[in-house]
Design a protein around this motif. Structure first.
Motif, PDB file in Angstrom:
ATOM      1  N   TRP A 300     -51.410 132.143  10.960  1.00  0.00           N
ATOM      2  CA  TRP A 300     -52.350 132.193  10.146  1.00  0.00           C
ATOM      3  C   TRP A 300     -53.643 132.802  10.962  1.00  0.00           C
ATOM      4  O   TRP A 300     -53.910 132.199  12.095  1.00  0.00           O
ATOM      5  CB  TRP A 300     -52.767 130.708   9.573  1.00  0.00           C
ATOM      6  CG  TRP A 300     -51.804 130.401   8.230  1.00  0.00           C
ATOM      7  CD1 TRP A 300     -50.906 129.313   8.471  1.00  0.00           C
ATOM      8  CD2 TRP A 300     -51.670 131.008   7.038  1.00  0.00           C
ATOM      9  NE1 TRP A 300     -50.313 129.270   7.276  1.00  0.00           N
ATOM     10  CE2 TRP A 300     -50.853 130.392   6.432  1.00  0.00           C
ATOM     11  CE3 TRP A 300     -52.539 132.092   6.537  1.00  0.00           C
ATOM     12  CZ2 TRP A 300     -50.469 130.260   5.107  1.00  0.00           C
ATOM     13  CZ3 TRP A 300     -52.054 132.497   5.192  1.00  0.00           C
ATOM     14  CH2 TRP A 300     -51.023 131.341   4.735  1.00  0.00           C
ATOM     15  N   HIS A 305     -59.144 126.102   3.470  1.00  0.00           N
ATOM     16  CA  HIS A 305     -58.721 124.750   3.350  1.00  0.00           C
ATOM     17  C   HIS A 305     -59.244 124.110   2.240  1.00  0.00           C
ATOM     18  O   HIS A 305     -60.201 124.520   1.878  1.00  0.00           O
ATOM     19  CB  HIS A 305     -59.351 124.190   4.979  1.00  0.00           C
ATOM     20  CG  HIS A 305     -58.617 124.896   6.033  1.00  0.00           C
ATOM     21  ND1 HIS A 305     -59.155 125.024   7.347  1.00  0.00           N
ATOM     22  CD2 HIS A 305     -57.472 125.571   6.341  1.00  0.00           C
ATOM     23  CE1 HIS A 305     -58.483 125.632   8.127  1.00  0.00           C
ATOM     24  NE2 HIS A 305     -57.353 126.163   7.514  1.00  0.00           N
ATOM     25  N   ASP A 315     -56.252 121.088   6.664  1.00  0.00           N
ATOM     26  CA  ASP A 315     -55.540 122.114   6.447  1.00  0.00           C
ATOM     27  C   ASP A 315     -54.178 121.260   6.196  1.00  0.00           C
ATOM     28  O   ASP A 315     -53.408 120.880   7.252  1.00  0.00           O
ATOM     29  CB  ASP A 315     -55.389 123.055   7.664  1.00  0.00           C
ATOM     30  CG  ASP A 315     -54.177 124.143   7.539  1.00  0.00           C
ATOM     31  OD1 ASP A 315     -53.616 124.104   6.379  1.00  0.00           O
ATOM     32  OD2 ASP A 315     -54.099 124.770   8.428  1.00  0.00           O
ATOM     33  N   GLU A 317     -51.261 122.140   5.707  1.00  0.00           N
ATOM     34  CA  GLU A 317     -49.853 122.883   6.250  1.00  0.00           C
ATOM     35  C   GLU A 317     -49.732 122.146   7.572  1.00  0.00           C
ATOM     36  O   GLU A 317     -48.492 122.291   7.941  1.00  0.00           O
ATOM     37  CB  GLU A 317     -49.905 124.376   6.276  1.00  0.00           C
ATOM     38  CG  GLU A 317     -48.510 124.886   6.762  1.00  0.00           C
ATOM     39  CD  GLU A 317     -48.381 126.512   6.414  1.00  0.00           C
ATOM     40  OE1 GLU A 317     -48.285 127.194   7.216  1.00  0.00           O
ATOM     41  OE2 GLU A 317     -48.356 126.614   5.163  1.00  0.00           O
ATOM     42  N   ASN A 318     -50.733 121.930   8.471  1.00  0.00           N
ATOM     43  CA  ASN A 318     -50.556 121.502   9.661  1.00  0.00           C
ATOM     44  C   ASN A 318     -50.585 120.049   9.920  1.00  0.00           C
ATOM     45  O   ASN A 318     -50.638 119.569  11.149  1.00  0.00           O
ATOM     46  CB  ASN A 318     -51.713 122.108  10.615  1.00  0.00           C
ATOM     47  CG  ASN A 318     -51.609 123.596  10.751  1.00  0.00           C
ATOM     48  OD1 ASN A 318     -50.569 124.216  10.794  1.00  0.00           O
ATOM     49  ND2 ASN A 318     -52.795 124.395  10.655  1.00  0.00           N
TER      50      ASN A 318
END
Length: 324
Positions: A300, A305, A315, A317-318
Protein backbone atom coordinates in the motif's frame (compact mmCIF):
# COMPACT_ATOMS: atom_id res chain seq x y z
CA UNK A 1 -19.79 4.42 -9.88
CA UNK A 2 -16.02 4.55 -9.67
CA UNK A 3 -12.79 5.16 -11.51
CA UNK A 4 -10.17 2.44 -11.22
CA UNK A 5 -6.81 2.54 -13.00
CA UNK A 6 -3.86 0.23 -13.56
CA UNK A 7 -0.46 1.15 -15.00
CA UNK A 8 2.15 -1.48 -15.83
CA UNK A 9 5.73 -0.26 -16.32
CA UNK A 10 9.18 -1.91 -16.16
CA UNK A 11 9.49 -1.28 -12.40
CA UNK A 12 6.14 -2.82 -11.52
CA UNK A 13 2.41 -2.17 -11.42
CA UNK A 14 0.35 0.64 -9.89
CA UNK A 15 -3.32 0.22 -8.96
CA UNK A 16 -5.54 3.11 -7.86
CA UNK A 17 -9.20 3.94 -7.30
CA UNK A 18 -11.39 6.56 -5.67
CA UNK A 19 -13.60 5.90 -2.63
CA UNK A 20 -17.07 7.14 -3.64
CA UNK A 21 -20.10 4.87 -3.49
CA UNK A 22 -23.33 5.94 -5.17
CA UNK A 23 -26.83 4.49 -5.40
CA UNK A 24 -30.30 5.32 -6.70
CA UNK A 25 -33.08 5.84 -4.18
CA UNK A 26 -36.71 4.78 -4.55
CA UNK A 27 -37.42 7.84 -6.72
CA UNK A 28 -34.59 6.89 -9.08
CA UNK A 29 -32.41 9.80 -7.99
CA UNK A 30 -28.65 9.28 -7.80
CA UNK A 31 -27.19 9.87 -4.37
CA UNK A 32 -23.74 9.68 -2.80
CA UNK A 33 -23.88 6.91 -0.21
CA UNK A 34 -20.28 7.03 1.01
CA UNK A 35 -16.85 8.50 0.33
CA UNK A 36 -15.06 5.75 2.24
CA UNK A 37 -15.70 2.65 0.12
CA UNK A 38 -12.80 0.28 -0.62
CA UNK A 39 -12.18 -0.52 -4.29
CA UNK A 40 -8.56 -1.70 -4.28
CA UNK A 41 -7.83 -5.09 -2.73
CA UNK A 42 -4.80 -7.26 -2.04
CA UNK A 43 -5.14 -10.69 -3.67
CA UNK A 44 -2.47 -12.93 -2.21
CA UNK A 45 1.07 -11.63 -1.89
CA UNK A 46 1.76 -10.48 -5.48
CA UNK A 47 -1.64 -9.59 -6.97
CA UNK A 48 -4.13 -6.78 -6.60
CA UNK A 49 -7.71 -6.17 -7.65
CA UNK A 50 -9.60 -2.98 -8.56
CA UNK A 51 -13.39 -3.05 -8.73
CA UNK A 52 -16.13 -0.91 -10.26
CA UNK A 53 -19.88 -1.34 -10.65
CA UNK A 54 -22.40 -2.76 -8.20
CA UNK A 55 -21.64 -1.93 -4.57
CA UNK A 56 -23.95 -4.54 -3.04
CA UNK A 57 -24.90 -8.09 -4.02
CA UNK A 58 -27.59 -10.40 -2.64
CA UNK A 59 -26.75 -13.24 -0.28
CA UNK A 60 -29.53 -15.33 1.24
CA UNK A 61 -32.04 -12.54 0.69
CA UNK A 62 -29.85 -9.83 2.25
CA UNK A 63 -27.78 -7.23 0.39
CA UNK A 64 -24.10 -7.50 1.24
CA UNK A 65 -21.21 -5.19 0.37
CA UNK A 66 -19.19 -6.56 -2.55
CA UNK A 67 -16.00 -6.29 -0.47
CA UNK A 68 -17.34 -9.11 1.70
CA UNK A 69 -17.53 -11.40 -1.33
CA UNK A 70 -13.96 -10.50 -2.27
CA UNK A 71 -12.86 -11.43 1.27
CA UNK A 72 -14.62 -14.78 0.93
CA UNK A 73 -12.93 -15.40 -2.41
CA UNK A 74 -9.49 -14.66 -0.95
CA UNK A 75 -10.09 -17.00 1.98
CA UNK A 76 -11.27 -19.94 -0.11
CA UNK A 77 -8.82 -19.85 -3.04
CA UNK A 78 -5.07 -20.65 -2.87
CA UNK A 79 -4.22 -17.59 -4.94
CA UNK A 80 -0.48 -17.63 -4.16
CA UNK A 81 -0.23 -21.05 -5.82
CA UNK A 82 -2.08 -19.86 -8.94
CA UNK A 83 -1.10 -17.83 -11.99
CA UNK A 84 -2.61 -14.39 -12.57
CA UNK A 85 -4.61 -15.79 -15.48
CA UNK A 86 -6.02 -18.64 -13.40
CA UNK A 87 -7.06 -16.23 -10.64
CA UNK A 88 -8.80 -14.05 -13.26
CA UNK A 89 -10.82 -17.05 -14.46
CA UNK A 90 -11.71 -18.03 -10.90
CA UNK A 91 -12.91 -14.49 -10.11
CA UNK A 92 -15.05 -14.51 -13.26
CA UNK A 93 -16.65 -17.86 -12.40
CA UNK A 94 -17.17 -16.91 -8.75
CA UNK A 95 -18.96 -13.62 -9.39
CA UNK A 96 -20.87 -14.86 -12.43
CA UNK A 97 -22.97 -17.01 -10.09
CA UNK A 98 -23.55 -14.14 -7.63
CA UNK A 99 -24.36 -11.09 -9.79
CA UNK A 100 -28.11 -11.26 -10.61
CA UNK A 101 -27.79 -10.04 -14.20
CA UNK A 102 -29.81 -12.91 -15.70
CA UNK A 103 -32.89 -11.80 -13.80
CA UNK A 104 -32.40 -8.24 -15.02
CA UNK A 105 -32.20 -9.37 -18.65
CA UNK A 106 -35.52 -11.22 -18.29
CA UNK A 107 -37.29 -7.98 -17.35
CA UNK A 108 -35.55 -5.75 -19.90
CA UNK A 109 -37.82 -6.39 -22.93
CA UNK A 110 -40.93 -5.14 -21.13
CA UNK A 111 -39.06 -2.14 -19.72
CA UNK A 112 -37.72 -1.25 -23.18
CA UNK A 113 -41.20 -1.45 -24.74
CA UNK A 114 -42.70 0.73 -22.00
CA UNK A 115 -39.91 3.31 -22.17
CA UNK A 116 -40.05 3.65 -25.96
CA UNK A 117 -43.85 3.99 -25.94
CA UNK A 118 -43.63 6.69 -23.27
CA UNK A 119 -41.26 8.66 -25.52
CA UNK A 120 -43.47 8.23 -28.58
CA UNK A 121 -41.14 5.81 -30.36
CA UNK A 122 -41.84 2.44 -31.97
CA UNK A 123 -40.06 -0.82 -31.17
CA UNK A 124 -39.23 -2.71 -34.38
CA UNK A 125 -37.48 -5.85 -33.08
CA UNK A 126 -35.70 -7.10 -29.99
CA UNK A 127 -33.23 -9.90 -29.33
CA UNK A 128 -32.20 -11.24 -25.94
CA UNK A 129 -28.55 -12.32 -25.71
CA UNK A 130 -26.79 -13.97 -22.73
CA UNK A 131 -25.36 -10.69 -21.45
CA UNK A 132 -27.48 -7.96 -23.09
CA UNK A 133 -30.56 -7.06 -25.13
CA UNK A 134 -30.16 -5.68 -28.66
CA UNK A 135 -33.11 -3.88 -30.22
CA UNK A 136 -34.10 -1.65 -33.15
CA UNK A 137 -36.62 1.16 -32.94
CA UNK A 138 -38.00 4.08 -34.93
CA UNK A 139 -37.47 7.50 -33.36
CA UNK A 140 -40.00 10.33 -33.53
CA UNK A 141 -38.77 11.22 -37.03
CA UNK A 142 -39.31 7.65 -38.21
CA UNK A 143 -35.58 6.89 -38.49
CA UNK A 144 -34.48 3.34 -37.69
CA UNK A 145 -31.91 3.09 -34.89
CA UNK A 146 -30.16 0.31 -33.00
CA UNK A 147 -29.59 0.29 -29.26
CA UNK A 148 -28.16 -2.05 -26.64
CA UNK A 149 -29.42 -2.47 -23.08
CA UNK A 150 -27.01 -4.06 -20.62
CA UNK A 151 -27.68 -5.12 -17.02
CA UNK A 152 -25.89 -3.72 -14.00
CA UNK A 153 -22.74 -5.67 -13.29
CA UNK A 154 -19.15 -5.59 -12.14
CA UNK A 155 -15.83 -4.71 -13.72
CA UNK A 156 -12.47 -5.78 -12.33
CA UNK A 157 -8.82 -5.10 -13.05
CA UNK A 158 -6.64 -7.94 -11.80
CA UNK A 159 -2.89 -7.35 -11.95
CA UNK A 160 0.13 -9.10 -10.53
CA UNK A 161 3.15 -11.33 -10.90
CA UNK A 162 3.51 -15.02 -11.66
CA UNK A 163 6.10 -17.27 -10.03
CA UNK A 164 8.34 -16.98 -13.11
CA UNK A 165 8.54 -13.16 -12.55
CA UNK A 166 6.29 -12.38 -15.52
CA UNK A 167 3.51 -9.84 -14.91
CA UNK A 168 0.00 -9.65 -16.32
CA UNK A 169 -3.12 -7.46 -16.21
CA UNK A 170 -6.64 -8.74 -16.90
CA UNK A 171 -9.97 -6.98 -17.39
CA UNK A 172 -12.87 -9.03 -16.02
CA UNK A 173 -16.46 -8.16 -16.92
CA UNK A 174 -19.51 -9.59 -15.12
CA UNK A 175 -21.48 -10.34 -17.22
CA UNK A 176 -18.98 -10.72 -20.03
CA UNK A 177 -15.50 -11.94 -20.71
CA UNK A 178 -12.02 -12.16 -19.25
CA UNK A 179 -9.50 -10.22 -21.33
CA UNK A 180 -5.72 -10.17 -20.94
CA UNK A 181 -4.62 -6.59 -21.64
CA UNK A 182 -1.00 -6.65 -20.44
CA UNK A 183 1.66 -9.37 -20.53
CA UNK A 184 5.34 -8.68 -19.84
CA UNK A 185 6.25 -11.62 -22.10
CA UNK A 186 4.61 -10.20 -25.23
CA UNK A 187 6.11 -7.31 -27.14
CA UNK A 188 3.59 -4.52 -27.55
CA UNK A 189 1.52 -5.66 -24.56
CA UNK A 190 4.10 -5.31 -21.84
CA UNK A 191 3.52 -1.68 -20.75
CA UNK A 192 0.51 0.62 -20.62
CA UNK A 193 -2.55 1.75 -18.68
CA UNK A 194 -6.16 0.67 -18.41
CA UNK A 195 -9.22 1.98 -16.61
CA UNK A 196 -12.74 0.95 -15.59
CA UNK A 197 -15.84 2.73 -14.30
CA UNK A 198 -16.61 6.32 -15.26
CA UNK A 199 -13.86 6.55 -17.83
CA UNK A 200 -15.11 9.37 -20.09
CA UNK A 201 -12.80 12.07 -18.70
CA UNK A 202 -9.57 10.05 -18.74
CA UNK A 203 -10.52 8.66 -22.18
CA UNK A 204 -10.95 12.19 -23.50
CA UNK A 205 -7.62 13.23 -22.06
CA UNK A 206 -5.51 10.27 -23.20
CA UNK A 207 -7.27 8.98 -26.33
CA UNK A 208 -8.52 12.36 -27.53
CA UNK A 209 -12.21 11.53 -27.87
CA UNK A 210 -15.28 10.69 -25.80
CA UNK A 211 -17.12 7.36 -26.17
CA UNK A 212 -20.31 9.44 -26.59
CA UNK A 213 -18.97 10.23 -30.06
CA UNK A 214 -20.44 6.94 -31.28
CA UNK A 215 -23.90 8.50 -30.91
CA UNK A 216 -23.24 11.43 -33.25
CA UNK A 217 -25.14 10.93 -36.55
CA UNK A 218 -22.19 11.54 -38.90
CA UNK A 219 -20.06 9.06 -36.90
CA UNK A 220 -22.80 6.45 -37.16
CA UNK A 221 -23.05 7.09 -40.90
CA UNK A 222 -19.29 6.72 -41.30
CA UNK A 223 -19.35 3.51 -39.25
CA UNK A 224 -22.02 2.09 -41.55
CA UNK A 225 -19.89 2.88 -44.59
CA UNK A 226 -16.40 1.83 -43.52
CA UNK A 227 -17.03 -0.17 -40.35
CA UNK A 228 -16.71 0.64 -36.66
CA UNK A 229 -13.20 -0.86 -36.40
CA UNK A 230 -11.94 1.50 -39.12
CA UNK A 231 -13.47 4.46 -37.29
CA UNK A 232 -11.80 3.38 -34.04
CA UNK A 233 -8.45 3.00 -35.78
CA UNK A 234 -8.64 6.52 -37.19
CA UNK A 235 -9.75 8.02 -33.88
CA UNK A 236 -6.81 6.38 -32.09
CA UNK A 237 -4.59 8.72 -34.08
CA UNK A 238 -5.68 11.37 -31.56
CA UNK A 239 -4.18 9.39 -28.65
CA UNK A 240 -1.41 11.07 -26.70
CA UNK A 241 1.94 9.38 -27.25
CA UNK A 242 2.84 8.36 -23.70
CA UNK A 243 6.07 6.44 -23.21
CA UNK A 244 4.85 3.95 -20.63
CA UNK A 245 8.03 1.91 -20.99
CA UNK A 246 10.22 4.76 -19.73
CA UNK A 247 8.01 5.72 -16.80
CA UNK A 248 9.30 5.45 -13.25
CA UNK A 249 7.08 4.13 -10.50
CA UNK A 250 6.53 7.69 -9.29
CA UNK A 251 5.44 8.74 -12.80
CA UNK A 252 2.87 5.93 -12.85
CA UNK A 253 1.56 6.90 -9.41
CA UNK A 254 1.28 10.55 -10.50
CA UNK A 255 -0.62 9.55 -13.65
CA UNK A 256 -3.19 7.56 -11.66
CA UNK A 257 -3.64 10.35 -9.15
CA UNK A 258 -3.99 12.95 -11.92
CA UNK A 259 -6.61 10.92 -13.80
CA UNK A 260 -8.78 10.38 -10.72
CA UNK A 261 -8.39 13.95 -9.40
CA UNK A 262 -9.21 15.42 -12.83
CA UNK A 263 -12.31 13.24 -13.17
CA UNK A 264 -13.47 14.33 -9.71
CA UNK A 265 -12.97 18.00 -10.63
CA UNK A 266 -14.73 17.78 -14.01
CA UNK A 267 -17.70 15.98 -12.46
CA UNK A 268 -17.96 18.75 -9.89
CA UNK A 269 -18.51 21.38 -12.59
CA UNK A 270 -20.42 19.38 -15.23
CA UNK A 271 -23.67 17.47 -15.54
CA UNK A 272 -23.09 15.04 -18.38
CA UNK A 273 -22.68 16.23 -21.98
CA UNK A 274 -25.14 18.24 -24.08
CA UNK A 275 -26.18 15.21 -26.15
CA UNK A 276 -26.67 13.11 -22.99
CA UNK A 277 -27.26 15.42 -19.99
CA UNK A 278 -27.59 14.24 -16.42
CA UNK A 279 -24.33 12.88 -15.09
CA UNK A 280 -23.54 11.19 -11.78
CA UNK A 281 -20.77 12.57 -9.58
CA UNK A 282 -19.61 9.04 -8.96
CA UNK A 283 -15.88 9.67 -8.45
CA UNK A 284 -14.58 11.26 -5.28
CA UNK A 285 -13.18 10.75 -1.81
CA UNK A 286 -9.74 9.44 -0.89
CA UNK A 287 -7.61 7.88 -3.63
CA UNK A 288 -6.25 4.49 -2.58
CA UNK A 289 -2.99 3.56 -4.32
CA UNK A 290 -1.05 0.30 -4.23
CA UNK A 291 2.13 -0.80 -6.01
CA UNK A 292 3.15 -4.33 -6.91
CA UNK A 293 6.65 -5.61 -7.65
CA UNK A 294 7.93 -9.17 -7.75
CA UNK A 295 10.44 -8.69 -4.94
CA UNK A 296 8.23 -6.70 -2.54
CA UNK A 297 4.81 -7.98 -3.60
CA UNK A 298 1.65 -5.94 -3.01
CA UNK A 299 2.39 -2.80 -0.98
CA UNK A 300 0.00 0.00 0.00
CA UNK A 301 1.24 3.49 -0.87
CA UNK A 302 -1.87 5.40 0.16
CA UNK A 303 -4.85 3.86 1.92
CA UNK A 304 -7.63 5.28 4.06
CA UNK A 305 -7.79 4.05 7.65
CA UNK A 306 -10.56 3.97 10.23
CA UNK A 307 -10.49 7.20 12.22
CA UNK A 308 -12.09 8.44 15.41
CA UNK A 309 -13.01 12.04 16.18
CA UNK A 310 -10.03 12.37 18.51
CA UNK A 311 -7.62 11.50 15.69
CA UNK A 312 -6.89 7.85 16.43
CA UNK A 313 -6.44 5.60 13.40
CA UNK A 314 -6.25 1.86 12.77
CA UNK A 315 -5.49 -0.20 9.67
CA UNK A 316 -7.52 -3.39 9.98
CA UNK A 317 -5.58 -5.15 7.24
CA UNK A 318 -2.33 -4.97 9.19
CA UNK A 319 -3.79 -6.16 12.50
CA UNK A 320 -3.15 -9.82 13.40
CA UNK A 321 -6.05 -12.22 12.92
CA UNK A 322 -7.68 -13.94 15.88
CA UNK A 323 -7.91 -17.17 13.90
CA UNK A 324 -5.21 -19.75 14.57
Amino acid sequence: MSLGISVMIPEGIVLAADSRQTYRNQKGMARIGSDSASKVFRIGSRMGLVISGLAFLPQQGVMKNVSGFIDEFRQTKPVDKMSVGDVAKEISQYFDTIVPYREQIKHMPESIKTDLARQGMELVDLKEEPTRVVFHFKNREGQLQEAIAAPDGLQFILAGYNKNRSSEVYMIYIPGTVEQVRDSRQQGKEFGAGWIGQTDVVTRIVLGFDPHMQGIPFVREASAKIGESAIQQQLRGMEYSIQWGTMTMQDAVDFCQLAIDTTTAIQRFSDGVLMDPGGITGVGGHVDVAVITFDKGFVWLSRKHLKSKDGNEIDLENLPSLEK
